[in-house]
Write a protein that holds these residues in place. Structure first.
Motif, short mmCIF file in Angstrom:
data_model
loop_
_atom_site.label_atom_id
_atom_site.label_comp_id
_atom_site.label_asym_id
_atom_site.label_seq_id
_atom_site.Cartn_x
_atom_site.Cartn_y
_atom_site.Cartn_z
N ILE A 217 13.13 -29.20 24.20
CA ILE A 217 13.99 -29.74 25.26
C ILE A 217 13.57 -29.17 26.62
CG2 ILE A 217 16.35 -29.68 26.18
CD1 ILE A 217 17.34 -29.91 23.28
N ALA A 218 13.26 -27.86 26.65
CA ALA A 218 12.87 -27.22 27.91
C ALA A 218 11.51 -27.71 28.40
CB ALA A 218 12.86 -25.70 27.75
N VAL A 219 10.54 -27.81 27.49
CA VAL A 219 9.19 -28.25 27.86
C VAL A 219 9.23 -29.63 28.51
CG1 VAL A 219 6.97 -29.03 26.92
CG2 VAL A 219 7.94 -26.84 26.20
N ASN A 220 10.04 -30.52 27.95
CA ASN A 220 10.06 -31.91 28.39
C ASN A 220 11.21 -32.23 29.35
OD1 ASN A 220 7.83 -33.15 26.60
ND2 ASN A 220 9.08 -32.00 25.14
N ASP A 221 11.98 -31.21 29.74
CA ASP A 221 13.15 -31.40 30.60
C ASP A 221 13.97 -32.59 30.12
OD1 ASP A 221 14.98 -31.00 32.66
OD2 ASP A 221 13.84 -32.17 34.12
N GLU A 222 14.24 -32.62 28.83
CA GLU A 222 14.87 -33.80 28.23
C GLU A 222 16.27 -34.08 28.79
OE1 GLU A 222 14.70 -33.79 23.95
OE2 GLU A 222 12.68 -32.95 23.99
N LEU A 223 17.04 -33.03 29.00
CA LEU A 223 18.41 -33.25 29.46
C LEU A 223 18.44 -33.72 30.91
CD1 LEU A 223 20.24 -30.24 27.78
CD2 LEU A 223 19.98 -32.58 26.94
N GLY A 224 17.60 -33.11 31.74
CA GLY A 224 17.53 -33.53 33.14
C GLY A 224 17.04 -34.96 33.29
N ALA A 225 16.01 -35.29 32.51
CA ALA A 225 15.46 -36.65 32.56
C ALA A 225 16.49 -37.67 32.10
CB ALA A 225 14.20 -36.74 31.69
N PHE A 226 17.21 -37.33 31.03
CA PHE A 226 18.21 -38.26 30.51
C PHE A 226 19.34 -38.47 31.50
CE2 PHE A 226 22.16 -38.62 27.75
CZ PHE A 226 22.09 -40.00 27.69
N GLU A 227 19.82 -37.39 32.09
CA GLU A 227 20.93 -37.52 33.05
C GLU A 227 20.51 -38.40 34.23
OE1 GLU A 227 24.43 -34.66 34.87
OE2 GLU A 227 22.62 -33.76 34.05
N ASP A 228 19.30 -38.17 34.75
CA ASP A 228 18.78 -39.01 35.84
C ASP A 228 18.72 -40.47 35.43
OD1 ASP A 228 18.42 -36.74 37.36
OD2 ASP A 228 16.23 -36.68 37.15
N ALA A 229 18.14 -40.72 34.24
CA ALA A 229 17.92 -42.10 33.80
C ALA A 229 19.22 -42.83 33.49
CB ALA A 229 17.01 -42.11 32.58
N LEU A 230 20.19 -42.11 32.92
CA LEU A 230 21.45 -42.77 32.56
C LEU A 230 22.20 -43.23 33.81
CD1 LEU A 230 23.17 -43.60 30.17
CD2 LEU A 230 24.35 -41.40 30.31
N GLU A 231 22.18 -42.40 34.85
CA GLU A 231 22.79 -42.80 36.13
C GLU A 231 22.09 -44.05 36.66
OE1 GLU A 231 25.23 -41.61 38.08
OE2 GLU A 231 25.82 -39.74 37.11
N GLN A 232 20.76 -44.05 36.60
CA GLN A 232 19.99 -45.19 37.10
C GLN A 232 20.27 -46.44 36.26
OE1 GLN A 232 15.72 -44.33 37.79
NE2 GLN A 232 16.30 -42.17 37.66
#
Length: 318
Positions: A217-232
């Motif tokens: 999760i940390a290597v791929n910044d999965e949570l940050g990427a998901f939060e950004d994408a879900l808003e979009q």
């Protein structure tokens, strides 16, 4: 061979209410199971835009989706750039901005990535510490294990892996790397096992499971990427369009639940009013109040579906 068992396939695709001439987005192409199901329901005027940052997944998809490729566009990108990438697809635009009929997220790492020894995702195979979904990305698990502070490592193991022995594992890693760099998954697994009491190792899942999940999760910044994408995704839906999200981790599910809740109607008008006049009608409505989970038949065929949760929201207005 890129073999991946798609989780909650029918439930997710049915939840999107596919229109034959609609434009849909699969943010997580993976093994192309959801993508094939969506594209198969489209007519000649329909379009599926499928995202993945993994070259192996994209190569597999070109073969798997060959019968329906006339209505599919593959995009090599992290889904956190959803809005930017959709802006480059004329079919996805209305009035100059992205407006699509449905968006799907199937989160987590694909089974082939977990199972391929050389990717470094698996605690069952000795390999270089990598864990990148996008092999062109700069950050690897080796970087984190060898260069991040003991406190930072303990924090991600606890927050992303819910590992109760996070501090002990981080301390063991810090002591070991002071003597020589930690290069492989096998070395890391041994250090994790050394850090966890024998009694705790004898019960529950593999002792390295939570730590490996946290590092991925940390290597791929999965949570940050998901939060950004879900808003979009909510901005990119046309009225009546739906976003369907399959999560496998409590933190992902919490982000989904809270993001949807932020845009749901919070009308304060008296219940006997014939229509809302308070201006808090909301942007989306929840299609399912509680998450949809895999049934007994799917769980028997695919134990990885046990933690899967599906939430769906429908766009009401722009």
């Amino acid at each position: 061979m890129f073999h991946h068992v798609t989780v909650l396939k029918q439930e997710a695709v049915e939840g999107l209410h596919i229109q034959p001439d609609g434009v849909y987005v699969d943010c997580t192409l993976g093994g192309a199971g959801h993508s094939f199901e969506i594209a198969s329901r489209l007519g000649p005027e329909g379009l599926l835009i499928a995202f993945d940052q993994d070259d192996a997944a994209l190569a597999n998809a070109r073969e798997r989706l060959a019968p329906v490729m006339d209505r599919v566009k593959l995009v090599r990108s992290n889904f956190r750039y959803l809005e930017r990438e959709l802006a480059q697809v004329p079919r996805a635009l209305r009035d100059g901005r992205p407006q699509v009929n449905g968006i799907l997220f199937d989160l987590g790492v694909s089974s082939p990535q977990l199972d391929e020894a050389d990717r470094g995702f698996s605690y069952n195979h000795d390999a270089e510490l990598d864990m990148r979904m996008d092999r062109t990305a700069p950050l690897t698990a080796r970087d984190i294990v060898n260069e991040w502070s003991e406190q930072e490592i303990a924090k991600i193991l606890f927050e992303y892996g819910e590992e109760k022995f996070s501090r002990r594992i981080a301390a063991t890693i810090a002591a070991a790397r002071a003597k020589a760099p930690i290069e492989t998954t096998g070395q890391l697994v041994d250090l994790i096992k050394e850090s966890i009491p024998a009694a705790a190792r004898r019960t529950g899942p593999h002792p390295a499971k939570r730590s490996f999940q946290a590092l991925r999760i940390a290597v791929n910044d999965e949570l940050g990427a998901f939060e950004d994408a879900l808003e979009q995704s909510i901005r990119c839906l046309a009225p009546g369009g739906r976003t369907a999200v399959i999560t496998f981790h409590s933190l992902e599910d919490r982000i989904c639940k809270q993001t949807f809740a932020k845009y749901v109607a919070k009308c304060t008008c008296p219940p006997d009013f014939p229509m809302c006049v308070c201006g808090s009608a909301g942007i989306v409505k929840l299609v399912n109040r509680k998450p949809i989970e895999a049934g007994a038949e799917e769980l028997e065929a695919n134990p990885r579906a046990r933690s899967a949760k599906l939430r769906i929201a429908e766009k009401l207005t722009n």
